[in-house]
Design a protein around this motif. Structure first.
Motif, PDB file in Angstrom:
ATOM      1  N   GLU A  29       0.838  -1.210   0.000  1.00 60.69           N
ATOM      2  CA  GLU A  29       0.000   0.000   0.000  1.00 60.69           C
ATOM      3  C   GLU A  29       0.871   1.258   0.000  1.00 60.69           C
ATOM      4  O   GLU A  29       0.606   2.214  -0.737  1.00 60.69           O
ATOM      5  CB  GLU A  29      -0.923  -0.001   1.219  1.00 60.69           C
ATOM      6  N   LEU A  31       2.521   1.832  -3.417  1.00 60.24           N
ATOM      7  CA  LEU A  31       1.617   2.427  -4.413  1.00 60.24           C
ATOM      8  C   LEU A  31       1.360   3.903  -4.109  1.00 60.24           C
ATOM      9  O   LEU A  31       1.322   4.742  -5.011  1.00 60.24           O
ATOM     10  CB  LEU A  31       0.285   1.664  -4.458  1.00 60.24           C
ATOM     11  N   SER A  72      -9.883   0.592  -7.582  1.00 62.14           N
ATOM     12  CA  SER A  72      -9.339   0.070  -8.851  1.00 62.14           C
ATOM     13  C   SER A  72      -8.807   1.217  -9.706  1.00 62.14           C
ATOM     14  O   SER A  72      -7.806   1.060 -10.401  1.00 62.14           O
ATOM     15  CB  SER A  72     -10.412  -0.684  -9.628  1.00 62.14           C
ATOM     16  N   ASN A  80      -5.515   1.905  -8.311  1.00 62.96           N
ATOM     17  CA  ASN A  80      -4.560   0.837  -8.632  1.00 62.96           C
ATOM     18  C   ASN A  80      -4.102   0.917 -10.079  1.00 62.96           C
ATOM     19  O   ASN A  80      -2.918   0.810 -10.372  1.00 62.96           O
ATOM     20  CB  ASN A  80      -5.183  -0.535  -8.368  1.00 62.96           C
ATOM     21  N   PHE A 111      -0.346   1.449 -10.998  1.00 60.87           N
ATOM     22  CA  PHE A 111       0.336   0.389 -11.764  1.00 60.87           C
ATOM     23  C   PHE A 111       0.921   0.967 -13.055  1.00 60.87           C
ATOM     24  O   PHE A 111       2.045   0.635 -13.442  1.00 60.87           O
ATOM     25  CB  PHE A 111      -0.621  -0.747 -12.117  1.00 60.87           C
TER      26      PHE A 111
END
Lengths: 411, 234
Positions: free
Chosen positions: A22, A25, A185, A188, A192
């Protein structure tokens, strides 16, 4: 070493791994906010030609809205084609789609049922557009989405781009929780992409460079999750996958637990089977962040979820049985104590609170990325409390199915 | 809303190190905070013990002056039973949380001494003032060799809840405190736990609420708690 000690070590190790991921990111997001990795928001040359495929199977109720949203895209008419592929529907999907053929941008094809990848490949064979995208027949795009997403293809290394996916009109409690989950999402996908490690190009409005898709060998069945497999294949080939949160798409989400369960078992099963197929990427420095942290963490999160869930259930059952036994043996009923002295303040609990707080921070970041707002949806507390109990249900089913290679159905 | 993002996947080791340092810092904070809260609990227990200790000293002094006072000035209540019970529960909770064994054992020893002092004082007051206090001495072990001790503990807690004036003195049989060993010798208690001393007679093994009510009929003379009375009415 006794069982309790081993359990303690596993709990600490899993908590460390999940908090580390976490934080990793979140720091990538902060790094981006501090000015790195921006893409010029300008198309230098002419806009590329784009084919948007609408693979559909028994989606007569929603496909009209999907095609209408595509026709409303702010994009030159001569550069956009909409290819509807009816994958052997038994309802009125074909009939509804045919009504749109009066527009020169729309072409409709019917084929025997063969799965989403066959529908995509059917369209791939029939188009000469530079970019090919997919829009599931239960989703709708915002008018400016296509213009926003094509700009990233200025970079010749970019083979695909993912959009910002939002839940379409969340009504039930479950959809409201998914609305929160989709914000996570959004975060993410963004993080990513910032780490060059996107490993899913979701069905609602991901765009691909047609030439690269052909070069890589078109879409495959890929355990009913062709969107994951294609992303992994693009990564394996060394191309980039971008994320464009401004390309907004709204997708219909399951409204009941059984439909959500079926969908998630398929996703998790597909992910696990594809992870096995692409296992050579895991821990492989040649694949950078993707191989070293993103893929291993994605797998670990499934097993961590299952371990914590099993642990909580085990201790709840044990405690219930002990209490019932005690009441039966002694006739003394337990009494709740509200003395703050007894509030648990063990390091494990504090770390769990920190992890939840981090998830909340990621949700705020996801909201900022996806909507420009600051606070996540109101169902966030519900999501934080309940989802960690729901997700392990489909994780467990998917792990068992993946272990026995049972396959999964779309519906 | 954020602009599009794309990047190569090459690992930047600094981002791994920074994430590791932040995570390690969070772990250290959690461990520090947990220790801090545990220390506060220990301090709370120590403060309660100090209060009780000073209460006992005060009552002992009062008792020594008894010749100059009437019994009504002292009454049957020496230390409030609820305070002792609450302190015992707090110590049990801290013991169940694990860690800081030496500190907890030291507090338990002191707690046992306070219990014995209260017990002795209560007997002296009772004798001088012709009172009939209702009390139970309970000996347990938490070394894993007493299967019924946990349930016996719950029964006594239930009884204390029903009869707030009942005095239950709970002792860890294995606690190395001289005064406690003397108490064990006086009552000739064997290591066959749980053991209850009621009206100077030792009872071994598990005893339910009704058993104890039969053994100790004086319980009926005690006032019941408001909740217990209410529940009976229902």
């Amino acid at each position: 070493m006794n069982g309790v000690l081993i359990d303690q070590w596993i709990v600490y190790a899993l908590l460390f791994a999940s908090i580390y991921f976490e934080v990793f990111l979140l720091t990538s997001f902060i790094e981006r906010r501090m000015g790195g990795l921006k893409i010029r928001k300008r198309i230098s040359g002419a806009l590329p030609t784009v084919a948007i495929v609408v693979p559909s199977f028994n989606e007569g109720k929603t496909i009209g809205g999907t095609i209408s949203s595509l026709l409303a895209l702010q994009y030159p008419k001569n550069k956009l084609e909409i290819i509807v592929v009816d994958d052997g529907s038994t309802d009125d999907t074909l009939c509804v789609a045919k009504r749109f053929e009066s527009d020169s941008r729309v072409r409709v094809f019917y084929k025997e049922n063969g799965g989403k990848h066959t529908a995509m490949n059917c369209a791939l064979e029939r188009t000469s557009a530079e970019l090919i995208g997919c829009l599931d027949a239960d989703s709708e795009v915002a008018p400016e989405a296509l213009r926003a997403i094509v700009q990233v293809f200025e970079n010749k290394q970019v083979a695909a781009a993912t959009p910002g996916i939002h839940v379409k009109e969340p009504r039930t409690l479950l959809q409201m929780m998914q609305n929160v989950e989709y914000r996570l999402s959004i975060f993410n996908r963004f993080a990513f992409a910032a780490k060059g490690s996107t490993f899913i190009t979701p069905g609602p409005f991901s765009l691909f460079r047609t030439g690269i898709v052909r070069e890589l060998g078109a879409w495959r069945h890929a355990h009913s999750t062709e969107d994951m497999e294609m992303a992994l294949r693009i990564q394996a080939a060394g191309f980039l996958i971008a994320n464009v949160p401004e390309a907004i798409v709204h997708t219909t989400t399951p409204s009941t637990l059984p439909t959500l369960f079926r969908q998630r078992v398929r996703w998790t099963y597909g992910w696990l089977r594809n992870a096995i197929d692409y296992r050579y990427m895991f821990g492989n420095r040649a694949y950078g962040n993707l191989g070293l942290i993103i893929l291993p963490s994605a797998i670990l999160s499934i097993f961590a979820g299952l371990y914590f869930f099993a642990r909580v259930v085990f201790f709840l059952v044990l405690s219930a049985v002990n209490t019932i036994d005690r009441v039966y043996d002694t006739g003394v009923y337990p009494q709740a104590s509200f003395d703050p002295f007894y509030l648990t303040t063990s390091a494990v609990w504090l770390l769990i609170f920190m992890s939840v707080a981090l998830v909340f921070a990621l949700l705020c970041a996801g909201t900022m990325i996806g909507t420009g707002g600051r606070l996540p949806p109101r169902a966030t507390p519900l999501f934080l409390v309940l989802y960690s109990f729901l997700a392990p249900l489909w994780y467990g089913a998917a792990v068992v199915r993946a272990a026995f290679k049972t396959g999964v159905r779309w519906r | 809303m954020e602009d599009p993002v794309v990047n190569v996947r090459t690992a930047n080791w600094w981002s791994y190190v920074i994430a590791f340092l932040i995570t390690a810092l969070m772990f250290a904070t959690a461990v520090y905070a947990s220790n801090y809260f545990n220390n506060r609990r220990i301090s709370e227990i120590r403060a309660t013990q100090d209060d009780i200790s000073s209460d006992i000293l005060s009552i002992e002094t009062q008792f020594d002056l008894l010749a100059e006072h009437s019994c009504s000035d002292i009454g049957e209540s020496t230390i409030l039973p609820s305070e002792l019970t609450s302190l015992g529960s707090q110590l049990s909770y801290m013991e169940s949380q694990g860690g800081r064994t030496e500190e907890i054992t030291r507090l338990k020893r002191l707690y046992s001494l306070l219990l014995i002092k209260d017990y002795l004082l209560m007997q002296r007051v009772a004798e001088k003032c012709h009172l009939k206090p209702v009390f139970i001495l309970y000996f347990y072990s938490n070394k894993g060799d007493c299967a019924d001790c946990e349930n016996q503990g719950y029964v006594l807690t239930g009884l204390s809840r029903e009869y707030p004036q009942l005095r239950v003195y709970s002792f860890d049989y294995n606690l190395g405190v001289g005064a406690l060993q003397t108490l064990i010798s006086i009552h000739d208690i064997e290591n066959a736990l749980p053991a209850l001393v009621i009206n100077d007679k030792v009872y071994y093994g598990f005893h339910g609420i009704e058993d104890i009510k039969n053994i100790l009929p004086q319980l009926a003379t005690l006032e019941k708690s408001a909740t217990s009375t209410d529940s009976k009415k229902k």
